[in-house]
Design an enzyme around this catalytic site. Structure first.
Site, PDB file in Angstrom:
ATOM      1  N   ASP A   9     -21.859  -5.655  33.504  1.00 46.42           N
ATOM      2  CA  ASP A   9     -20.879  -4.596  33.603  1.00 46.42           C
ATOM      3  C   ASP A   9     -20.572  -4.044  31.806  1.00 46.42           C
ATOM      4  OD1 ASP A   9     -19.550  -2.090  34.124  1.00 46.42           O
ATOM      5  OD2 ASP A   9     -18.412  -2.390  34.177  1.00 46.42           O
ATOM      6  N   ASP A  61     -19.054  -0.832  30.117  1.00 50.94           N
ATOM      7  CA  ASP A  61     -17.942   0.293  29.934  1.00 50.94           C
ATOM      8  C   ASP A  61     -16.676  -1.117  30.460  1.00 50.94           C
ATOM      9  OD1 ASP A  61     -18.890   1.493  28.313  1.00 50.94           O
ATOM     10  OD2 ASP A  61     -19.455   2.594  30.629  1.00 50.94           O
TER      11      ASP A  61
END
Length: 205
Positions: A11, A13
């Protein structure tokens, strides 16, 4: 016996960009040593996204003196530690994020990570359904040519780890950010708090 991990899907952020938060904290320490006390927010505002040369020039202008050519040498090991987890992962990697391609490119560009993942970045805009549906991770695995059972997903949110499980992938829940450990825990999931633990956890599968 489970197949070995052949692809790590990050992922963006809260996972990859957390490495930049570590680097900013180190900037604060280094600047204080040089004689320019600054908060993390001020470092982000003034320096994030700028080149090392621009940062050095601004420090010299503020201090009113030239820095020696080797001024970074005593601090270099601190920055290396901040990114050592990514450097230590020999398995192929990619990014799959709930952001748009534009946002991911901007965020990774700010943190100096874009070139590391260029050409291997997948966005929620590429699929019909976002997390916790498995679509994005399955899309990333398909484009990378790796079966879901051989993929590991590194996520910092409940929806992210749920999407990884739904895709039939192994989930690594990063609890070093905002999400509580309990929100990440579950089947086929390893929860960890320090990104430097990740290479070893991946090696053990």
């Amino acid at each position: 016996m489970r197949p070995p991990i052949s692809l790590v899907i990050f992922d963006c952020d809260g996972v990859l960009v957390d490495t930049e938060r570590i680097a900013v904290r180190i900037d604060v320490i280094v600047l204080a040593e040089l004689g320019w006390p600054m908060t993390e927010a001020e470092v982000v505002e003034r320096f994030m996204g700028r080149s090392d040369e621009e940062m050095t020039a601004e420090i010299e202008a503020h201090l009113g003196r030239r820095l020696p050519a080797s001024w970074e040498a005593p601090f270099r090991h601190l920055y290396r530690q901040a990114f050592e987890a990514l450097d230590a992962i020999a398995i192929p990697t990619c990014v799959a994020s709930s952001g748009t391609h534009e946002k991911i490119r901007f965020t990774l560009g700010l943190t100096g990570l874009y070139e590391r993942f260029a050409g291997r970045i997948f966005s929620v805009g590429d699929v019909a359904r976002g997390k916790p549906a498995p679509d994005l991770f399955l899309h990333a695995a398909g484009r990378m040519g790796v079966p879901p059972a051989q993929c590991a997903v590194v996520e910092d949110s409940r929806y992210g780890v749920e999407a990884a499980r739904a895709a039939g992938m192994r989930a690594f829940g990063y609890a070093g950010g905002l999400a509580p450990k309990g929100a990440l825990a579950g089947p086929q999931t390893i929860v960890f708090e320090d990104m430097r633990e990740l290479p070893g956890l991946l090696a053990r599968g």
